[in-house]
Design a protein around this motif. Structure first.
Motif, short mmCIF file in Angstrom:
data_model
loop_
_atom_site.label_atom_id
_atom_site.label_comp_id
_atom_site.label_asym_id
_atom_site.label_seq_id
_atom_site.Cartn_x
_atom_site.Cartn_y
_atom_site.Cartn_z
N ALA A 1 -6.44 -4.13 1.08
CA ALA A 1 -7.16 -3.79 2.30
C ALA A 1 -6.24 -3.87 3.51
O ALA A 1 -5.53 -4.85 3.70
N PHE B 1 -8.58 0.71 4.58
CA PHE B 1 -9.05 0.46 3.24
C PHE B 1 -9.98 -0.75 3.35
O PHE B 1 -9.61 -1.76 3.94
N THR C 1 0.83 -1.20 0.00
CA THR C 1 0.00 0.00 0.00
C THR C 1 0.87 1.25 0.00
O THR C 1 0.61 2.22 -0.73
#
Length: 228
Positions: free
Chosen positions: A167, A160, A20
Motif C-alpha cells: 500500500a 494502493f 512497488t
C-alpha cells in the motif's frame, strides 16, 4: 525519475514505494517475455552516465531512508532535487535507448511537482488515508501532504489501498515511468508475437552489434568481389 526505483518511505512499510516499482518492472519483464521478447538483447545495451544514476540513488537513499532527520528541510529538499538533476543527466546520456522519452516524461512530471512545492512531492490527503499512511510525519519525506500545493494534479493523488501488502501513494508520473520502462524493454527485446506492436516499439535501425555485423559482412563481400 529513474532513481525512484530506489525510494523507500519512513511512513510506510520499509521500502514499500521502491518495492512497488520493482514489482511493476518484474511484471513488465514477464509481459515482454510472454510476447516473445528476447532478454538476451539486453546484453547489447550500452548504458552511459552510470556515475550519475549511482549518485542519484545514493542521494535518494541518504535523505529519504538512511538519515531523514539529519538535515534541515531546506537542505534535504536541495539534496532531493539534486538527485533529480543527476537522473536528468543519466536520461539525457541514454536518450538513444528506445522509448526512453516516455519514462523521461514521467520523471519530468514528478520533477515539476516536486520543484513547485519546495522539494517535496505533494500527496493527496485522501490518497494517503486510503493507503493507510499518516498525513503528518517527522523528518524529511520525498512525498507528503503539502498545504496549498502547486501542480497538485501531478502529485501523489492515486493509491494502493491499505489492505494490500505494498500500500502506498503514487502519481501519474510514476505510471508513465513504469509504462516507459516497459516500452523501452519491449523496444530492446522485441515482442514478435504482436508484429504491429513490435514495429511500433522497436528501433527502426539495427542495434549497434547488428550494425557492426552488417558492416563486416558488407566489407567481406566487397573484398571477395574484388578478388574475383
Amino acid at each position: 525519475m529513474v532513481e525512484e526505483l530506489a525510494l523507500g518511505r519512513d511512513d510506510a512499510a520499509p521500502g514499500a514505494h521502491g518495492m512497488t516499482i520493482f514489482v511493476g518492472l518484474a511484471f513488465a519483464v514477464v509481459l515482454v517475455v510472454a510476447l516473445g521478447g528476447r532478454l538476451a538483447n539486453l546484453g547489447s545495451v550500452e548504458l552511459r552516465g552510470q556515475a550519475a544514476i549511482i549518485g542519484a540513488f545514493g542521494l535518494q537513499v541518504l535523505v529519504v531512508t538512511v538519515a531523514p532527520h539529519a538535515f534541515s528541510h531546506p537542505v534535504a529538499s536541495a539534496i532531493h532535487l539534486a538527485s533529480y538533476a543527476l537522473a536528468i543527466v543519466f536520461v539525457y546520456a541514454n536518450r538513444h535507448l528506445p522509448n526512453l522519452w516516455i519514462a523521461a516524461l514521467g520523471g519530468t512530471s514528478n520533477f515539476l511537482a516536486i520543484t513547485a512545492n519546495g522539494g517535496t512531492m505533494p500527496a493527496s490527503k485522501t490518497a494517503l488515508a486510503a493507503a493507510g499512511l499518516p498525513v503528518a510525519h517527522t523528518g524529511f519525506d520525498n512525498s507528503g501532504a503539502v498545504a496549498h500545493a502547486r501542480l497538485a494534479f501531478l502529485g501523489d493523488i492515486f493509491s494502493f489501498p491499505k489492505s494490500l501488502p505494498l500500500a502506498n501513494v503514487f502519481s501519474i508520473g510514476d505510471v508513465l515511468l513504469l509504462i516507459g520502462a516497459a516500452a523501452m524493454l519491449a523496444g530492446i527485446c522485441g515482442c514478435p508475437r504482436f508484429p504491429a506492436l513490435d514495429r511500433l516499439l522497436r528501433r527502426s535501425r539495427p542495434a549497434p552489434r547488428e550494425d557492426a555485423i552488417l558492416h563486416s559482412t558488407s566489407a567481406a563481400n566487397g573484398q571477395g568481389s574484388t578478388s574475383r
